[in-house]
Write an enzyme that holds these catalytic residues in place. Structure first.
Site, PDB file in Angstrom:
ATOM      1  N   ASP A   1       0.843  -1.196   0.000  1.00 20.63           N
ATOM      2  CA  ASP A   1       0.000   0.000   0.000  1.00 20.63           C
ATOM      3  C   ASP A   1       0.878   1.245   0.000  1.00 20.63           C
ATOM      4  O   ASP A   1       1.824   1.352   0.788  1.00 20.63           O
ATOM      5  CB  ASP A   1      -0.912   0.021   1.229  1.00 20.63           C
TER       6      ASP A   1
ATOM      7  N   TYR B   1       2.541  10.179   0.376  1.00 22.68           N
ATOM      8  CA  TYR B   1       3.666   9.713   1.183  1.00 22.68           C
ATOM      9  C   TYR B   1       4.986  10.220   0.601  1.00 22.68           C
ATOM     10  O   TYR B   1       5.502   9.695  -0.380  1.00 22.68           O
ATOM     11  CB  TYR B   1       3.692   8.191   1.262  1.00 22.68           C
TER      12      TYR B   1
ATOM     13  N   LYS C   1      -3.590   5.707  -3.762  1.00 20.86           N
ATOM     14  CA  LYS C   1      -4.677   6.558  -3.300  1.00 20.86           C
ATOM     15  C   LYS C   1      -4.879   7.738  -4.240  1.00 20.86           C
ATOM     16  O   LYS C   1      -4.047   8.033  -5.092  1.00 20.86           O
ATOM     17  CB  LYS C   1      -4.383   7.017  -1.869  1.00 20.86           C
TER      18      LYS C   1
END
Length: 385
Positions: free
Chosen positions: A99, A104, A130
């Site tokens: 993930d 990030y 995401k």
């Protein structure tokens, strides 16, 4: 947030409890140290996988995954070389669920994760990323974030249909892979004060844009599943009532230390719709391995040190470590399809994998329930030899 990292000594925790101290005794090793794995390994220590369910919603390949926030510089800096070693260790250990997110490290995690994954056939792993923030390059000053040494990008929230499709395409380019299995609408949650407006307004934007667009992408075969990646339950519950998601990444919501609200309120409503859960932060961002930090900058609750010490003392009596108990506890509910603790070193990856192969005695879970340290109806792992 303090930069000191504390290592939990279980024997000392038991002694502290015996002395009626509410706190654990701790030492201070170098950053990246891991809690030693204790306990008897099962006969079969291979990582558990999810069996495909005819007519069921998509679930990740391995139940233990790797969370990509540390690869983007959460809590401490991470070099390209360290990230590469961590990803290589995860693959070698059998982890096949990964993930990440554009958020990030402002693209760093995706680039670093893709360096390993692009060497493997897409059918051999599950990859989730995401949507919700679009990145643009800049030579000017960066926005303030909590990432250490982020990439030189600015970000802007965008939960529209066009923004969602562009976000997926950008992620594929950064990762250097051919497909995303899961796309999660990210951080559209009440605690996110960076949204620029109440979260309900952003949710309305996503309800008209991101959610139907991700459904179309699933129907087109471009992705296999979509959902929300959030730190609070409200958006996930509203989404299952108003749309057709497949899976939710619930971070900061289900752990051995704090789980009753999620167990009794959130999980049943998701399970009713056939929606599974990826558990984020099952170790509370290190608090359950002895670090003196709780989740991502949240203050440590007043009740937490004493409860952690009591659970650690039960672990000591049964010859296991707290990380092992915490990871297996988070993995136990039927609605959970994977747990995705983050790791920034190969040693942390290997320790998490080792924890999943320990045979925890049934008496351990019975004692936790008897002492009211976990919910009486909390699912626990089968005690397999």
């Amino acid at each position: 947030m303090t930069s000191r990292r504390h290592f939990l000594t279980l024997a000392a925790a038991g002694a502290a409890l015996a002395a009626a101290s509410p706190l654990m005794a701790q030492s201070s090793p170098a950053p990246g140290s891991v809690l030693p794995t204790r306990g008897t390994p099962r006969a079969n220590t291979a990582l558990a996988t999810n069996t495909p369910r005819p007519g069921g919603r998509f679930r990740p390949l391995t139940r233990l995954g790797l969370g990509g926030a540390p690869l983007g510089g959460s809590l401490a800096p991470t070099t390209d070389e360290a990230a590469h070693a961590t990803m290589a260790a995860a693959w070698a250990a059998g982890i096949r669920t990964f993930d990440t997110s554009p958020w990030y490290g402002l693209g760093l995690s995706e680039r670093r994760m893709g360096r390993e994954l692009h060497n493997h056939p897409a059918a051999d792993y599950t990859l989730s990323s995401k949507t919700g923030r679009l990145l643009t390059g800049t030579a000017g000053p960066l926005q303030k974030t909590n990432w250490h040494d982020p990439a030189p990008f600015r970000y802007a929230y965008d939960y529209s249909a066009a923004g969602t499709r562009r976000s997926v395409e950008d992620s594929l380019n950064r990762l250097g892979v051919s497909q995303l299995d899961i796309v999660l609408i990210h951080d559209l949650s009440p605690e996110n004060k960076d949204l620029g407006m109440p979260w309900e307004q952003r949710f309305a934007e996503a309800a008209k844009g991101a959610m139907p667009e991700l459904t179309r992408m699933r129907e087109e075969g471009l992705i296999k599943a979509w959902g929300f990646g959030v730190n609070r339950p409200q958006p996930a519950l509203r989404a299952v009532a108003e749309a057709d998601p497949d899976i939710m990444l619930l971070a900061c919501q289900y752990s051995i230390l704090d789980h009753e609200a999620t167990l009794h309120e959130t999980f049943p409503k998701l399970a009713e719709k056939g929606v599974s859960v990826m558990v984020g932060s099952p170790l509370l961002a290190g608090y359950l391995t002895g670090r003196e930090r709780y989740l991502y900058g949240s203050p440590i609750p007043e009740w937490a040190p004493a409860k952690r010490a009591k659970i650690a003392a039960v672990c000591e009596r049964h010859g296991i470590d707290l990380r092992t108990a915490a990871l297996q506890f988070a993995d136990a509910p039927e609605v959970v399809s994977s747990i995705i603790p983050g790791a920034r070193t190969p040693e942390q990856v290997r320790a998490n994998v080792a924890s999943m192969g320990i045979a925890i005695p049934a008496d351990f879970w019975a004692e936790l329930k008897q002492e009211k340290l976990i919910a009486a109806d909390a699912p626990v792992p089968a005690s397999l030899g």
